[in-house]
Enzyme design. Structure first.
Site, PDB file in Angstrom:
ATOM      1  N   CYS A 275      40.291 -46.946  25.541  1.00  0.00           N
ATOM      2  CA  CYS A 275      39.552 -47.028  26.806  1.00  0.00           C
ATOM      3  C   CYS A 275      38.189 -47.703  26.595  1.00  0.00           C
ATOM      4  CB  CYS A 275      39.425 -45.644  27.430  1.00  0.00           C
ATOM      5  SG  CYS A 275      39.065 -45.683  29.203  1.00  0.00           S
ATOM      6  N   HIS A 359      45.478 -44.202  27.830  1.00  0.00           N
ATOM      7  CA  HIS A 359      45.220 -42.979  27.064  1.00  0.00           C
ATOM      8  C   HIS A 359      46.498 -42.470  26.416  1.00  0.00           C
ATOM      9  CE1 HIS A 359      40.989 -41.855  28.013  1.00  0.00           C
ATOM     10  NE2 HIS A 359      41.192 -42.722  28.987  1.00  0.00           N
ATOM     11  N   GLU A 361      46.854 -40.227  24.291  1.00  0.00           N
ATOM     12  CA  GLU A 361      46.820 -38.777  24.061  1.00  0.00           C
ATOM     13  C   GLU A 361      47.253 -37.987  25.278  1.00  0.00           C
ATOM     14  OE1 GLU A 361      43.368 -39.258  26.560  1.00  0.00           O
ATOM     15  OE2 GLU A 361      44.211 -40.460  24.946  1.00  0.00           O
TER      16      GLU A 361
END
Length: 381
Positions: A275, A359, A361
């Site tokens: 990001c 993202h 994660e």
């Protein structure tokens, strides 16, 4: 729209354009200026509200039932909500979930964050899509009394996100080790092994689950402040450096971050960015970033991996992007958004460095891209 509160209105969203949207306030009383964005995720509102990347933003949730599963102490990406507030369609109801420890509205009130319910979130989402993300003030007054001229002046007086370095506002206070592992039902969060390659993570506003995924992939993690110097980082003897997500304009944060990243690249340090970290890596390599018209925020964004054509469904939260047309010869595009074709991943051909805009994660969202953590850590061994 009328500047006279309708019956029962205790909350209001005042756009810099002069548009006024009335609702019912919940959470903390008060007012705050920021940028309105929308998030399409159907789950994970607690993770979204605590993501530091949402600093100075007001989130319009497109899913109508926000707050129905309550809140708990585990589903957070930072110790406090960083979003200024949230806008929802339905009133927050009593939670119904075996993990719930409290109500969303009480949690927001304790954190000093404002909520608005009773809003036509579909109409507000269309407004953002058509006009771009607007500056606005969100306000909650339990007695329904508002100083409308002052709120409008506040909305029009706010500078907006361009040119703002917000990483310095959300970064940690000091260098510290990280040993948290992934979550499991019944036992909560585990611990990392404390062994494996040493990754120094630069905290521009990192989410906790990013650090958990790094440790789960086998890394030993130390987290440093956003303004850590090259010498500070190298004194920790890292095997690789991670550039975290975070809020604000990457060009502004880059005033102090880019020189450090360029020194790391010159030292051939392996680097992985997510990001904001991806954007900063792009700038350090010679590319440019730009403010997006409405940004990408949700847990259902399709991204194409250019190496083999595989499509990953990803979680996203960003309002700036690396300009694909500005990539220098030694930077290759690796992923693109299938929504609008924007650049979602880069790799340096002459350095051990790569980044993704989305993202991997999750939290919330799918785990299609979790392999990126394993690839990074395995490459350090």
């Amino acid at each position: 729209m009328s500047d006279t509160p309708p019956e029962g209105a205790t909350g209001v969203l005042v756009l810099a354009s002069g548009d006024i949207i009335w609702g019912r306030g919940f959470g903390a009383a008060g007012h705050a200026a920021g940028e309105v964005c929308f998030n399409t995720a159907m789950t994970g509102y607690q993770e979204v509200m605590t993501d530091p990347s949402y600093a100075r933003q007001i989130i319009c949730f497109t899913f109508p039932h926000i707050g129905n599963v309550g809140v708990n102490e585990e589903d957070v990406e930072a110790d406090t909500p960083h979003a200024l507030g949230c806008i929802v369609r339905e009133d927050v109801t009593a939670p119904s979930n075996f993990r719930s420890l409290g109500r969303l509205d009480d949690w927001l009130a304790e954190a000093g964050r404002i909520g608005l319910s009773g809003i036509d979130t579909r109409a507000l989402t269309r407004l953002v899509r058509e006009r771009g993300a607007p500056n606005a003030v969100i306000a909650h007054s339990p007695d329904g009394t508002f100083d409308m001229p002052a709120l409008l002046a506040e909305a029009r007086g706010w500078s907006g996100l361009e040119g703002l370095d917000l990483a310095k506002d959300v970064t940690r206070d000091e260098t510290a080790g990280w040993n948290g592992g992934p979550w499991a039902l019944g036992s909560g969060y585990g611990a990392g092994s404390g062994e494996g390659p040493h990754v120094v993570a630069i905290d521009y506003g990192t989410k906790k689950n990013i650090l958990r995924r790094l440790t789960n992939a086998g890394a030993r993690v130390t987290v440093v402040r956003a303004d850590a110097s090259y010498d500070d980082i190298m004194a920790l003897a890292p095997d690789g450096v991670f550039l975290s997500n975070g809020p604000g304009d990457p060009a502004a944060t880059g005033e102090y971050a880019i020189p450090v990243i360029r020194k790391l690249l010159d030292a051939d340090m392996p680097i992985f960015g997510i990001c904001l970290g991806h954007q900063l890596l792009g700038i350090a390599a010679g590319a440019k970033t730009a403010k997006m018209f409405q940004g990408h925020r949700g847990a259902n964004h399709p991204v194409k991996r250019l190496s083999d054509g595989r499509v990953e469904i990803t979680s996203m939260n960003h309002g700036f992007a690396v300009d694909a047309d500005s990539l220098p010869a030694n930077v290759t595009a690796t992923h693109i958004s299938l929504f609008d074709g924007t650049l979602c991943g880069i790799e340096l051909t002459d350095k051990r460095a790569f980044g993704v805009q989305y993202h991997p994660e999750a939290s919330p969202g799918p785990q299609d891209s979790d392999y990126l953590f394993e690839n990074f850590v395995k490459g350090l061994a």
